[in-house]
Write a protein that holds these residues in place. Structure first.
Motif, PDB file in Angstrom:
ATOM      1  N   GLY A 230     -18.920  -9.249 -33.402  1.00 12.52           N
ATOM      2  CA  GLY A 230     -18.037  -8.072 -33.486  1.00 12.52           C
ATOM      3  C   GLY A 230     -18.841  -6.799 -33.512  1.00 12.52           C
ATOM      4  O   GLY A 230     -18.460  -5.786 -32.883  1.00 12.52           O
ATOM      5  N   ASN A 231     -19.930  -6.794 -34.203  1.00 11.37           N
ATOM      6  CA  ASN A 231     -20.764  -5.593 -34.282  1.00 11.37           C
ATOM      7  C   ASN A 231     -21.467  -5.311 -32.963  1.00 11.37           C
ATOM      8  O   ASN A 231     -21.672  -4.151 -32.595  1.00 11.37           O
ATOM      9  N   LEU A 232     -21.864  -6.375 -32.226  1.00  9.74           N
ATOM     10  CA  LEU A 232     -22.509  -6.167 -30.927  1.00  9.74           C
ATOM     11  C   LEU A 232     -21.540  -5.500 -29.943  1.00  9.74           C
ATOM     12  O   LEU A 232     -21.915  -4.579 -29.200  1.00  9.74           O
TER      13      LEU A 232
ATOM     14  N   GLU B 173     -21.036  -1.830 -30.944  1.00 15.42           N
ATOM     15  CA  GLU B 173     -22.209  -1.005 -30.606  1.00 15.42           C
ATOM     16  C   GLU B 173     -22.305  -0.796 -29.088  1.00 15.42           C
ATOM     17  O   GLU B 173     -22.684   0.273 -28.630  1.00 15.42           O
ATOM     18  N   ALA B 174     -21.947  -1.839 -28.304  1.00 16.06           N
ATOM     19  CA  ALA B 174     -21.975  -1.705 -26.844  1.00 16.06           C
ATOM     20  C   ALA B 174     -20.947  -0.677 -26.383  1.00 16.06           C
ATOM     21  O   ALA B 174     -21.227   0.154 -25.502  1.00 16.06           O
ATOM     22  N   LEU B 175     -19.776  -0.728 -26.961  1.00 17.91           N
ATOM     23  CA  LEU B 175     -18.748   0.262 -26.598  1.00 17.91           C
ATOM     24  C   LEU B 175     -19.177   1.671 -27.010  1.00 17.91           C
ATOM     25  O   LEU B 175     -18.908   2.645 -26.302  1.00 17.91           O
TER      26      LEU B 175
ATOM     27  N   GLY C  78     -21.288   3.181 -24.501  1.00 24.84           N
ATOM     28  CA  GLY C  78     -20.670   3.455 -23.210  1.00 24.84           C
ATOM     29  C   GLY C  78     -20.687   2.275 -22.269  1.00 24.84           C
ATOM     30  O   GLY C  78     -20.425   2.425 -21.083  1.00 24.84           O
ATOM     31  N   LEU C  79     -20.996   1.109 -22.716  1.00 26.46           N
ATOM     32  CA  LEU C  79     -20.989  -0.081 -21.874  1.00 26.46           C
ATOM     33  C   LEU C  79     -19.561  -0.587 -21.719  1.00 26.46           C
ATOM     34  O   LEU C  79     -18.735  -0.431 -22.608  1.00 26.46           O
ATOM     35  N   VAL C  80     -19.298  -1.189 -20.556  1.00 29.21           N
ATOM     36  CA  VAL C  80     -17.966  -1.765 -20.317  1.00 29.21           C
ATOM     37  C   VAL C  80     -18.129  -3.248 -20.055  1.00 29.21           C
ATOM     38  O   VAL C  80     -19.192  -3.701 -19.631  1.00 29.21           O
TER      39      VAL C  80
ATOM     40  N   ALA D  59     -15.327   3.603 -23.800  1.00 31.01           N
ATOM     41  CA  ALA D  59     -14.576   3.834 -25.035  1.00 31.01           C
ATOM     42  C   ALA D  59     -14.553   5.315 -25.369  1.00 31.01           C
ATOM     43  O   ALA D  59     -15.423   6.091 -24.942  1.00 31.01           O
ATOM     44  N   ILE D  60     -13.579   5.714 -26.164  1.00 19.74           N
ATOM     45  CA  ILE D  60     -13.421   7.117 -26.531  1.00 19.74           C
ATOM     46  C   ILE D  60     -14.568   7.565 -27.428  1.00 19.74           C
ATOM     47  O   ILE D  60     -15.039   8.701 -27.357  1.00 19.74           O
TER      48      ILE D  60
END
Length: 189
Positions: A141-143, A146-148, A151-153, A180-181
Protein backbone atom coordinates in the motif's frame (compact mmCIF):
# COMPACT_ATOMS: atom_id res chain seq x y z
CA UNK A 1 78.97 -8.27 91.08
CA UNK A 2 81.70 -9.27 88.71
CA UNK A 3 81.21 -12.61 86.95
CA UNK A 4 84.79 -13.67 87.68
CA UNK A 5 84.62 -12.73 91.38
CA UNK A 6 81.44 -14.52 92.34
CA UNK A 7 83.32 -17.76 93.21
CA UNK A 8 86.00 -15.86 95.06
CA UNK A 9 88.42 -16.12 92.12
CA UNK A 10 90.07 -13.09 90.74
CA UNK A 11 90.08 -12.09 87.09
CA UNK A 12 93.14 -13.96 85.81
CA UNK A 13 91.57 -15.47 82.74
CA UNK A 14 89.84 -18.31 84.53
CA UNK A 15 86.21 -18.88 83.91
CA UNK A 16 83.62 -19.99 86.37
CA UNK A 17 82.92 -23.72 86.14
CA UNK A 18 80.02 -24.77 84.02
CA UNK A 19 77.21 -26.58 85.76
CA UNK A 20 79.27 -27.58 88.76
CA UNK A 21 82.27 -28.85 86.79
CA UNK A 22 85.92 -28.05 87.27
CA UNK A 23 87.74 -25.24 85.55
CA UNK A 24 90.23 -26.01 82.82
CA UNK A 25 93.10 -25.23 85.14
CA UNK A 26 91.94 -27.90 87.59
CA UNK A 27 92.45 -30.76 85.14
CA UNK A 28 95.64 -32.70 85.80
CA UNK A 29 97.48 -35.23 83.74
CA UNK A 30 98.04 -38.81 84.79
CA UNK A 31 101.53 -37.89 85.94
CA UNK A 32 100.03 -35.40 88.41
CA UNK A 33 101.07 -32.22 86.61
CA UNK A 34 98.54 -29.62 85.62
CA UNK A 35 98.07 -28.99 81.91
CA UNK A 36 97.62 -25.60 80.43
CA UNK A 37 94.18 -24.14 80.36
CA UNK A 38 92.13 -25.87 77.73
CA UNK A 39 89.73 -23.95 75.57
CA UNK A 40 86.31 -24.09 77.22
CA UNK A 41 86.99 -27.37 78.95
CA UNK A 42 86.98 -29.38 75.71
CA UNK A 43 88.60 -32.79 75.61
CA UNK A 44 91.81 -32.87 73.74
CA UNK A 45 93.30 -35.81 71.96
CA UNK A 46 96.73 -34.76 70.72
CA UNK A 47 97.94 -36.42 67.55
CA UNK A 48 101.25 -36.72 65.84
CA UNK A 49 100.99 -36.96 62.12
CA UNK A 50 97.51 -37.57 60.88
CA UNK A 51 95.93 -39.87 63.49
CA UNK A 52 98.45 -41.48 65.86
CA UNK A 53 97.96 -40.70 69.56
CA UNK A 54 100.94 -39.60 71.63
CA UNK A 55 101.29 -40.20 75.34
CA UNK A 56 100.02 -37.34 77.49
CA UNK A 57 103.46 -36.73 79.07
CA UNK A 58 105.05 -35.95 75.73
CA UNK A 59 102.21 -33.64 74.84
CA UNK A 60 102.64 -31.71 78.07
CA UNK A 61 106.36 -31.41 77.51
CA UNK A 62 106.08 -30.22 73.94
CA UNK A 63 103.26 -27.76 74.50
CA UNK A 64 104.34 -26.31 77.82
CA UNK A 65 106.24 -23.33 76.40
CA UNK A 66 104.36 -22.72 73.21
CA UNK A 67 101.02 -20.99 72.91
CA UNK A 68 98.11 -23.10 71.79
CA UNK A 69 97.00 -22.72 68.21
CA UNK A 70 93.33 -22.57 67.55
CA UNK A 71 91.33 -22.46 64.36
CA UNK A 72 90.17 -18.93 63.86
CA UNK A 73 86.66 -18.34 62.57
CA UNK A 74 86.52 -17.07 59.01
CA UNK A 75 86.48 -13.31 58.72
CA UNK A 76 83.00 -11.91 58.30
CA UNK A 77 82.06 -11.19 54.74
CA UNK A 78 81.39 -7.51 54.32
CA UNK A 79 78.92 -6.93 51.54
CA UNK A 80 78.47 -3.33 50.51
CA UNK A 81 75.06 -2.47 51.87
CA UNK A 82 74.45 0.83 50.10
CA UNK A 83 74.20 -0.56 46.53
CA UNK A 84 72.00 -3.43 47.69
CA UNK A 85 69.70 -1.09 49.61
CA UNK A 86 69.57 1.26 46.62
CA UNK A 87 68.71 -1.66 44.33
CA UNK A 88 65.89 -2.76 46.63
CA UNK A 89 64.53 0.80 46.87
CA UNK A 90 64.68 1.20 43.07
CA UNK A 91 62.90 -2.13 42.57
CA UNK A 92 60.17 -1.29 45.08
CA UNK A 93 59.63 2.23 43.72
CA UNK A 94 59.69 0.93 40.13
CA UNK A 95 57.18 -1.79 41.01
CA UNK A 96 54.84 0.66 42.70
CA UNK A 97 55.07 3.12 39.78
CA UNK A 98 54.52 0.28 37.31
CA UNK A 99 51.42 -0.90 39.15
CA UNK A 100 50.17 2.69 39.31
CA UNK A 101 50.69 3.15 35.56
CA UNK A 102 48.92 -0.13 34.77
CA UNK A 103 45.97 0.75 37.02
CA UNK A 104 45.71 4.21 35.44
CA UNK A 105 45.72 2.73 31.94
CA UNK A 106 43.10 0.14 32.95
CA UNK A 107 40.82 2.85 34.36
CA UNK A 108 41.31 5.01 31.26
CA UNK A 109 40.44 2.07 29.02
CA UNK A 110 37.40 1.30 31.18
CA UNK A 111 36.07 4.83 30.58
CA UNK A 112 36.69 4.49 26.83
CA UNK A 113 34.95 1.11 26.84
CA UNK A 114 31.93 2.55 28.66
CA UNK A 115 31.73 5.43 26.17
CA UNK A 116 31.97 3.03 23.21
CA UNK A 117 29.28 0.79 24.70
CA UNK A 118 26.95 3.79 25.05
CA UNK A 119 27.69 4.80 21.46
CA UNK A 120 27.01 1.22 20.30
CA UNK A 121 23.69 1.17 22.17
CA UNK A 122 22.68 4.44 20.43
CA UNK A 123 23.66 3.04 17.03
CA UNK A 124 21.65 -0.14 17.71
CA UNK A 125 18.55 1.97 18.45
CA UNK A 126 19.10 3.98 15.24
CA UNK A 127 19.47 0.76 13.23
CA UNK A 128 16.20 -0.61 14.63
CA UNK A 129 14.36 2.61 13.73
CA UNK A 130 15.77 2.57 10.18
CA UNK A 131 14.80 -1.09 9.74
CA UNK A 132 11.23 -0.23 10.82
CA UNK A 133 11.12 2.64 8.31
CA UNK A 134 12.33 0.32 5.53
CA UNK A 135 9.71 -2.30 6.41
CA UNK A 136 6.95 0.33 6.41
CA UNK A 137 8.10 1.74 3.07
CA UNK A 138 8.16 -1.75 1.48
CA UNK A 139 4.52 -2.55 2.25
CA UNK A 140 2.44 -2.77 -0.98
CA UNK A 141 0.00 0.00 0.00
CA UNK A 142 2.80 2.40 0.79
CA UNK A 143 4.63 1.61 -2.47
CA UNK A 144 1.53 2.44 -4.50
CA UNK A 145 0.97 5.67 -2.57
CA UNK A 146 4.56 6.76 -3.03
CA UNK A 147 4.43 5.90 -6.76
CA UNK A 148 1.30 7.98 -7.21
CA UNK A 149 2.88 10.81 -5.24
CA UNK A 150 5.81 10.79 -7.66
CA UNK A 151 3.47 10.94 -10.67
CA UNK A 152 3.69 7.34 -11.83
CA UNK A 153 0.65 5.70 -13.43
CA UNK A 154 -0.36 2.06 -13.54
CA UNK A 155 0.39 0.21 -16.80
CA UNK A 156 -2.27 -2.03 -18.34
CA UNK A 157 -0.62 -5.09 -19.81
CA UNK A 158 3.19 -5.38 -19.70
CA UNK A 159 5.32 -6.85 -22.49
CA UNK A 160 8.07 -9.43 -21.81
CA UNK A 161 11.38 -10.19 -23.49
CA UNK A 162 12.49 -13.80 -23.51
CA UNK A 163 16.25 -13.80 -22.80
CA UNK A 164 17.51 -16.98 -24.52
CA UNK A 165 16.51 -15.87 -28.00
CA UNK A 166 15.53 -12.15 -27.41
CA UNK A 167 11.94 -12.64 -28.69
CA UNK A 168 9.35 -10.19 -27.34
CA UNK A 169 6.10 -11.55 -25.93
CA UNK A 170 3.29 -9.03 -25.97
CA UNK A 171 3.15 -5.55 -27.42
CA UNK A 172 4.62 -2.74 -25.33
CA UNK A 173 2.29 0.24 -24.96
CA UNK A 174 2.75 3.41 -22.97
CA UNK A 175 0.67 3.86 -19.86
CA UNK A 176 -2.14 6.32 -20.46
CA UNK A 177 -3.53 6.87 -16.95
CA UNK A 178 -3.90 10.26 -15.32
CA UNK A 179 -1.37 11.27 -12.62
CA UNK A 180 -2.67 11.64 -9.08
CA UNK A 181 -3.74 15.03 -7.78
CA UNK A 182 -1.12 14.93 -5.03
CA UNK A 183 1.73 14.13 -7.43
CA UNK A 184 4.42 16.61 -8.30
CA UNK A 185 3.48 16.49 -11.99
CA UNK A 186 -0.17 17.27 -11.28
CA UNK A 187 0.79 20.44 -9.38
CA UNK A 188 2.68 21.80 -12.33
CA UNK A 189 6.01 20.83 -10.79
Amino acid sequence: MNVNKRDGREAVGQRAPRSGGRTAAQYTTRAGRQEETRARGAREFPTQGSAALRPAEKVAATTAGTPRLRVAPPPPVRVPQAPFAALIVVLVVGGVLGILAVNTKINENAFKLQQLQQQQAGLDVDEQQLNKQIELAQEPGNLTAEALKLGLVKADEPAYIRLPDGRMIGVPQPANGQPAITSQQGNGG
